[in-house]
Design a protein around this motif. Structure first.
Motif, PDB file in Angstrom:
ATOM      1  N   TYR A  65       5.154  37.525   9.446  1.00 41.52           N
ATOM      2  CA  TYR A  65       4.765  36.327  10.178  1.00 41.52           C
ATOM      3  C   TYR A  65       4.123  35.384   9.178  1.00 41.52           C
ATOM      4  O   TYR A  65       3.306  35.802   8.349  1.00 41.52           O
ATOM      5  CB  TYR A  65       3.725  36.623  11.262  1.00 41.52           C
ATOM      6  CG  TYR A  65       4.254  37.267  12.501  1.00 41.52           C
ATOM      7  CD1 TYR A  65       5.401  36.808  13.141  1.00 41.52           C
ATOM      8  CD2 TYR A  65       3.587  38.342  13.068  1.00 41.52           C
ATOM      9  CE1 TYR A  65       5.876  37.410  14.295  1.00 41.52           C
ATOM     10  CE2 TYR A  65       4.045  38.946  14.225  1.00 41.52           C
ATOM     11  CZ  TYR A  65       5.192  38.481  14.828  1.00 41.52           C
ATOM     12  OH  TYR A  65       5.657  39.079  15.970  1.00 41.52           O
ATOM     13  N   LEU A  66       4.482  34.117   9.263  1.00 35.47           N
ATOM     14  CA  LEU A  66       3.779  33.063   8.548  1.00 35.47           C
ATOM     15  C   LEU A  66       2.832  32.457   9.568  1.00 35.47           C
ATOM     16  O   LEU A  66       3.266  31.984  10.623  1.00 35.47           O
ATOM     17  CB  LEU A  66       4.766  32.027   8.011  1.00 35.47           C
ATOM     18  CG  LEU A  66       5.894  32.579   7.135  1.00 35.47           C
ATOM     19  CD1 LEU A  66       6.831  31.465   6.684  1.00 35.47           C
ATOM     20  CD2 LEU A  66       5.344  33.342   5.946  1.00 35.47           C
ATOM     21  N   ARG A  67       1.545  32.516   9.277  1.00 36.69           N
ATOM     22  CA  ARG A  67       0.527  32.154  10.259  1.00 36.69           C
ATOM     23  C   ARG A  67      -0.263  30.922   9.854  1.00 36.69           C
ATOM     24  O   ARG A  67      -0.443  30.650   8.674  1.00 36.69           O
ATOM     25  CB  ARG A  67      -0.465  33.313  10.447  1.00 36.69           C
ATOM     26  CG  ARG A  67       0.145  34.573  11.001  1.00 36.69           C
ATOM     27  CD  ARG A  67      -0.937  35.647  11.192  1.00 36.69           C
ATOM     28  NE  ARG A  67      -0.416  36.872  11.725  1.00 36.69           N
ATOM     29  CZ  ARG A  67      -0.235  37.117  13.022  1.00 36.69           C
ATOM     30  NH1 ARG A  67      -0.579  36.221  13.910  1.00 36.69           N
ATOM     31  NH2 ARG A  67       0.252  38.263  13.418  1.00 36.69           N
ATOM     32  N   GLY A  68      -0.766  30.249  10.871  1.00 32.51           N
ATOM     33  CA  GLY A  68      -1.700  29.153  10.682  1.00 32.51           C
ATOM     34  C   GLY A  68      -2.880  29.397  11.598  1.00 32.51           C
ATOM     35  O   GLY A  68      -2.691  29.636  12.795  1.00 32.51           O
ATOM     36  N   HIS A  69      -4.077  29.399  11.053  1.00 27.52           N
ATOM     37  CA  HIS A  69      -5.290  29.676  11.837  1.00 27.52           C
ATOM     38  C   HIS A  69      -5.140  30.991  12.609  1.00 27.52           C
ATOM     39  O   HIS A  69      -5.581  31.112  13.747  1.00 27.52           O
ATOM     40  CB  HIS A  69      -5.603  28.522  12.801  1.00 27.52           C
ATOM     41  CG  HIS A  69      -5.819  27.219  12.100  1.00 27.52           C
ATOM     42  ND1 HIS A  69      -6.990  26.920  11.438  1.00 27.52           N
ATOM     43  CD2 HIS A  69      -5.006  26.146  11.928  1.00 27.52           C
ATOM     44  CE1 HIS A  69      -6.894  25.718  10.898  1.00 27.52           C
ATOM     45  NE2 HIS A  69      -5.699  25.231  11.173  1.00 27.52           N
ATOM     46  N   GLY A  70      -4.479  31.974  11.991  1.00 29.62           N
ATOM     47  CA  GLY A  70      -4.310  33.291  12.589  1.00 29.62           C
ATOM     48  C   GLY A  70      -3.174  33.403  13.595  1.00 29.62           C
ATOM     49  O   GLY A  70      -2.850  34.499  14.047  1.00 29.62           O
ATOM     50  N   GLU A  71      -2.560  32.294  13.941  1.00 26.76           N
ATOM     51  CA  GLU A  71      -1.502  32.291  14.951  1.00 26.76           C
ATOM     52  C   GLU A  71      -0.124  32.308  14.283  1.00 26.76           C
ATOM     53  O   GLU A  71       0.118  31.547  13.344  1.00 26.76           O
ATOM     54  CB  GLU A  71      -1.643  31.028  15.810  1.00 26.76           C
ATOM     55  CG  GLU A  71      -0.779  31.018  17.021  1.00 26.76           C
ATOM     56  CD  GLU A  71      -1.169  29.882  17.967  1.00 26.76           C
ATOM     57  OE1 GLU A  71      -1.026  30.072  19.176  1.00 26.76           O
ATOM     58  OE2 GLU A  71      -1.607  28.812  17.488  1.00 26.76           O
TER      59      GLU A  71
END
Length: 179
Positions: free
Chosen positions: A75-81
């Motif tokens: 997964y490529l995440r942003g702010h853990g999402e």
């Protein structure tokens, strides 16, 4: 269901221009996600190991059906999402002795490595509606856009597929509204 991967000129009907912009961006997706998330970017490995490659992957890499390869799913995440599900594959024969250690990446971005090594040549981007059954269960949804491209360096070819999750479109929309 096996997807039909298409080039931009083969897409009908065309998706929204904001989606097209992400699908056919030739720059580093990692760098774009870092910018989108204001440096709150991370990679979460889901699976790494040897396994038979799917028929569409073998065809894209010019391999015999059922060839074994290294598979990396993250997964490529942003702010853990989770914003993007990515699946990268390379044949066993091409990886052995090449010096690219996909098994040692851990939480580092393969895309960043490919873009930093000037010897890699990126082939055309192809897109499809990614099969729901091929997604991890926690992000499984129908009609998600995916893209893939092949990166070549000598005898080594790495096929990178990136599937854009609804959370990415939400984050991109929020960023454009805040400009």
């Amino acid at each position: 269901m096996v997807p039909t991967w298409r080039s931009q000129g083969q897409l009908t009907p065309l998706p929204d221009t904001s989606i097209l912009d992400w699908l056919f961006d030739h720059g580093s997706l990692t760098r774009r996600l870092i910018q989108l998330t204001n440096d709150a970017f991370s990679v979460t490995p889901l699976f790494e190991g040897w396994q038979p490659l799917r028929a569409d992957e073998c065809a894209a890499l010019d391999l015999a059906d059922g060839s074994e390869g290294w598979v990396r799913e993250v997964y490529l995440r942003g702010h853990g999402e989770a914003l993007v599900f990515a699946r990268s594959v390379a044949s066993r024969s091409a990886l052995q002795g090449d010096g690219l250690h996909m098994d040692e990446l851990g939480s580092r971005s393969l895309g960043e490595l490919l873009f930093c090594d000037q010897a890699f040549l990126r082939r055309a981007i192809e897109v499809c509606r990614y099969p729901q059954a091929w997604l991890p269960s926690e992000v499984r949804a129908s009609d998600l856009w995916g893209r893939r491209s092949r990166f070549d360096r000598g005898a080594l070819s790495v096929l990178v597929a990136e599937i854009f999750l609804p959370t990415l479109w939400d984050a991109a929309r929020a960023q454009s509204e805040n400009r």
